[in-house]
Design a protein around this motif. Sequence first.
Motif, PDB file in Angstrom:
ATOM      1  N   GLN A   1       0.467  -6.432  -3.844  1.00 22.75           N
ATOM      2  CA  GLN A   1      -0.656  -6.698  -2.937  1.00 22.75           C
ATOM      3  C   GLN A   1      -1.756  -5.676  -3.186  1.00 22.75           C
TER       4      GLN A   1
ATOM      5  N   PHE B   1      -9.632 -11.772   3.856  1.00 20.04           N
ATOM      6  CA  PHE B   1      -8.950 -12.539   4.907  1.00 20.04           C
ATOM      7  C   PHE B   1      -9.512 -13.957   4.963  1.00 20.04           C
TER       8      PHE B   1
ATOM      9  N   GLY C   1       7.219  -0.396   0.035  1.00 18.39           N
ATOM     10  CA  GLY C   1       5.976   0.141   0.604  1.00 18.39           C
ATOM     11  C   GLY C   1       5.048  -0.901   1.186  1.00 18.39           C
ATOM     12  N   THR C   2       5.648  -1.909   1.811  1.00 22.99           N
ATOM     13  CA  THR C   2       4.803  -2.908   2.479  1.00 22.99           C
ATOM     14  C   THR C   2       5.321  -3.154   3.892  1.00 22.99           C
ATOM     15  N   SER C   3       4.358  -3.351   4.823  1.00 22.93           N
ATOM     16  CA  SER C   3       4.749  -3.653   6.208  1.00 22.93           C
ATOM     17  C   SER C   3       5.242  -5.099   6.299  1.00 22.93           C
TER      18      SER C   3
ATOM     19  N   ASN D   1      11.137   1.901   2.086  1.00 19.66           N
ATOM     20  CA  ASN D   1      10.016   2.127   3.004  1.00 19.66           C
ATOM     21  C   ASN D   1      10.312   3.370   3.830  1.00 19.66           C
TER      22      ASN D   1
ATOM     23  N   TRP E   1      -7.230   0.211   8.674  1.00 24.18           N
ATOM     24  CA  TRP E   1      -7.675  -0.734   9.701  1.00 24.18           C
ATOM     25  C   TRP E   1      -7.718  -0.107  11.101  1.00 24.18           C
TER      26      TRP E   1
ATOM     27  N   GLU F   1       1.519   7.949  -2.076  1.00 20.25           N
ATOM     28  CA  GLU F   1       1.728   9.293  -2.649  1.00 20.25           C
ATOM     29  C   GLU F   1       0.727   9.624  -3.756  1.00 20.25           C
TER      30      GLU F   1
ATOM     31  N   SER G   1       8.728   5.883  -1.794  1.00 21.05           N
ATOM     32  CA  SER G   1       9.002   5.201  -3.069  1.00 21.05           C
ATOM     33  C   SER G   1       8.854   6.151  -4.259  1.00 21.05           C
TER      34      SER G   1
ATOM     35  N   HIS H   1      -3.576 -10.000  -4.547  1.00 17.73           N
ATOM     36  CA  HIS H   1      -4.811  -9.804  -3.787  1.00 17.73           C
ATOM     37  C   HIS H   1      -5.971  -9.356  -4.666  1.00 17.73           C
TER      38      HIS H   1
ATOM     39  N   ALA I   1       0.800  -1.230   0.000  1.00 15.21           N
ATOM     40  CA  ALA I   1       0.000   0.000   0.000  1.00 15.21           C
ATOM     41  C   ALA I   1       0.835   1.284   0.000  1.00 15.21           C
ATOM     42  N   GLY I   2       2.041   1.232   0.601  1.00 16.16           N
ATOM     43  CA  GLY I   2       2.888   2.436   0.638  1.00 16.16           C
ATOM     44  C   GLY I   2       3.261   2.916  -0.755  1.00 16.16           C
TER      45      GLY I   2
ATOM     46  N   PHE J   1      -2.975   0.565   5.085  1.00 17.10           N
ATOM     47  CA  PHE J   1      -3.832  -0.208   5.991  1.00 17.10           C
ATOM     48  C   PHE J   1      -3.446  -0.054   7.448  1.00 17.10           C
ATOM     49  N   ARG J   2      -2.111  -0.031   7.681  1.00 17.57           N
ATOM     50  CA  ARG J   2      -1.650   0.004   9.067  1.00 17.57           C
ATOM     51  C   ARG J   2      -1.022   1.359   9.382  1.00 17.57           C
TER      52      ARG J   2
ATOM     53  N   GLU K   1       9.571   3.590   6.871  1.00 15.98           N
ATOM     54  CA  GLU K   1       9.967   3.161   8.224  1.00 15.98           C
ATOM     55  C   GLU K   1      10.513   1.745   8.186  1.00 15.98           C
TER      56      GLU K   1
HETATM   57  P1  OAD Z   1       0.402  -1.677   5.184  1.00 14.09           P
HETATM   58  O1  OAD Z   1      -0.553  -0.555   5.437  1.00 14.09           O
HETATM   59  O2  OAD Z   1       0.433  -2.795   6.155  1.00 14.09           O
HETATM   60  O3  OAD Z   1       1.886  -1.115   5.051  1.00 14.09           O
HETATM   61  C1  OAD Z   1       2.180  -0.002   4.258  1.00 14.09           C
HETATM   62  C2  OAD Z   1       3.681   0.219   4.341  1.00 14.09           C
HETATM   63  O4  OAD Z   1       4.019   1.276   3.460  1.00 14.09           O
HETATM   64  C3  OAD Z   1       4.188   0.629   5.734  1.00 14.09           C
HETATM   65  O5  OAD Z   1       5.317  -0.165   6.067  1.00 14.09           O
HETATM   66  C4  OAD Z   1       4.578   2.104   5.553  1.00 14.09           C
HETATM   67  O6  OAD Z   1       5.700   2.452   6.364  1.00 14.09           O
HETATM   68  C5  OAD Z   1       4.959   2.136   4.096  1.00 14.09           C
HETATM   69  N1  OAD Z   1       4.820   3.429   3.411  1.00 14.09           N
HETATM   70  C6  OAD Z   1       3.856   4.378   3.579  1.00 14.09           C
HETATM   71  N2  OAD Z   1       4.023   5.390   2.715  1.00 14.09           N
HETATM   72  C7  OAD Z   1       5.111   5.080   1.956  1.00 14.09           C
HETATM   73  C8  OAD Z   1       5.780   5.727   0.872  1.00 14.09           C
HETATM   74  N3  OAD Z   1       5.366   6.879   0.367  1.00 14.09           N
HETATM   75  N4  OAD Z   1       6.873   5.102   0.345  1.00 14.09           N
HETATM   76  C9  OAD Z   1       7.317   3.905   0.831  1.00 14.09           C
HETATM   77  N5  OAD Z   1       6.722   3.263   1.859  1.00 14.09           N
HETATM   78  C10 OAD Z   1       5.629   3.837   2.412  1.00 14.09           C
HETATM   79  O7  OAD Z   1       0.091  -2.192   3.699  1.00 14.09           O
HETATM   80  P2  OAD Z   1       0.492  -3.598   3.027  1.00 14.09           P
HETATM   81  O8  OAD Z   1       1.807  -4.055   3.480  1.00 14.09           O
HETATM   82  O9  OAD Z   1       0.264  -3.434   1.581  1.00 14.09           O
HETATM   83  O10 OAD Z   1      -4.671  -7.228   2.299  1.00 14.09           O
HETATM   84  O11 OAD Z   1      -0.631  -4.535   3.614  1.00 14.09           O
HETATM   85  C11 OAD Z   1      -0.712  -5.858   3.165  1.00 14.09           C
HETATM   86  C12 OAD Z   1      -2.140  -6.311   3.069  1.00 14.09           C
HETATM   87  O12 OAD Z   1      -2.837  -6.042   4.290  1.00 14.09           O
HETATM   88  C13 OAD Z   1      -2.971  -5.593   2.044  1.00 14.09           C
HETATM   89  O13 OAD Z   1      -2.816  -6.097   0.729  1.00 14.09           O
HETATM   90  C14 OAD Z   1      -4.366  -5.831   2.519  1.00 14.09           C
HETATM   91  C15 OAD Z   1      -4.161  -5.517   3.987  1.00 14.09           C
HETATM   92  O14 OAD Z   1      -5.085  -6.032   4.859  1.00 14.09           O
HETATM   93  C16 OAD Z   1      -5.916  -7.630   2.037  1.00 14.09           C
HETATM   94  O15 OAD Z   1      -6.851  -6.859   1.976  1.00 14.09           O
HETATM   95  C17 OAD Z   1      -6.031  -9.099   1.794  1.00 14.09           C
END
Ligand code: OAD
Length: 257
Positions: free
Chosen positions: A104, A165, A191-193, A217, A45, A32, A235, A122, A27-28, A38-39, A219
Amino acid sequence: MSGNVLISPELISRLEHAERVGVFTGAGMSAESGVPTFRGEEGIWKKFKPEELANFDAFMRNPGLVWEWYNHRKQLIGGITPNAGHYALAAMESRHRLFSIATQNIDNLHQRAGSKTIHELHGNIGRNYCTGCGTYYAEEQLALLGDVPKSNSCRGLIRPDVVWFGEMLPAGEWDAAVRAAERSDIYFSIGTSAVVYPAASLPILAKSAGAYVVEINIERTDFSRHADEVLPGKSGEILPHLLAQYARPTISSVETH
Ligand code: OAD
């Protein structure tokens, strides 16, 4: 700022020589562009319960509520555009013999930026199918079927083609993403946690298969300590900067992993 991010000469040199590059995005990557993550403090969430909105049983109990939520997201996504990070990845694709993105994200922004080989882990919010007969419905058809759309043929409930889920990832997309992770010279986790499995196992797989793994990322994450290189920052700033740092001739015909 990306200008201050130190990209190692090793990464530049590896990119100049890499035939096979794999990318994993979350999602990260789209933050932009205006898609909420999401987190984190501002995360989706924090405000909504995934068990009420991103879950098959919840959908069968209250399809109207789930559709309201997805229509809201469709509207949001319809009004935004890919960011500089998406375009940089699309440009990188033409420089390497094998290049693919396992995402994702369901927002279609990689596609809109011009990336070609994308494994949608996803699903995609722009597709919809019937839970009864499996027929796919385009957005225009869906618009004619009301707030809780039902299939014309079997009257089954139509749902968005996204993974909720507790559901399996689409097998073909997953297999291709695993293959790419296992065969990459360089692998990016962007950009993923990296907490939602099985998707989050991809950068670990790539690392164990011998890839040089780079995380981008804003963070640190659970994966950071496994990465060969962490590029801290956005990113949308780092990827164009990275693209400008290395040269490779454009390849006219790319292969798949
Ligand atoms: P998360 O919301 O868990 O994580 C987003 C990540 O992006 C975090 O580590 C942020 O630090 C980072 N981030 C935010 N802005 C950024 C930027 N401009 N550049 C780089 N990094 C940045 O999202 P996902 O990891 O995608 O699943 O979450 C995984 C899955 O959980 C999703 O696909 C979704 C969700 O529940 C389903 O719906 C099945």
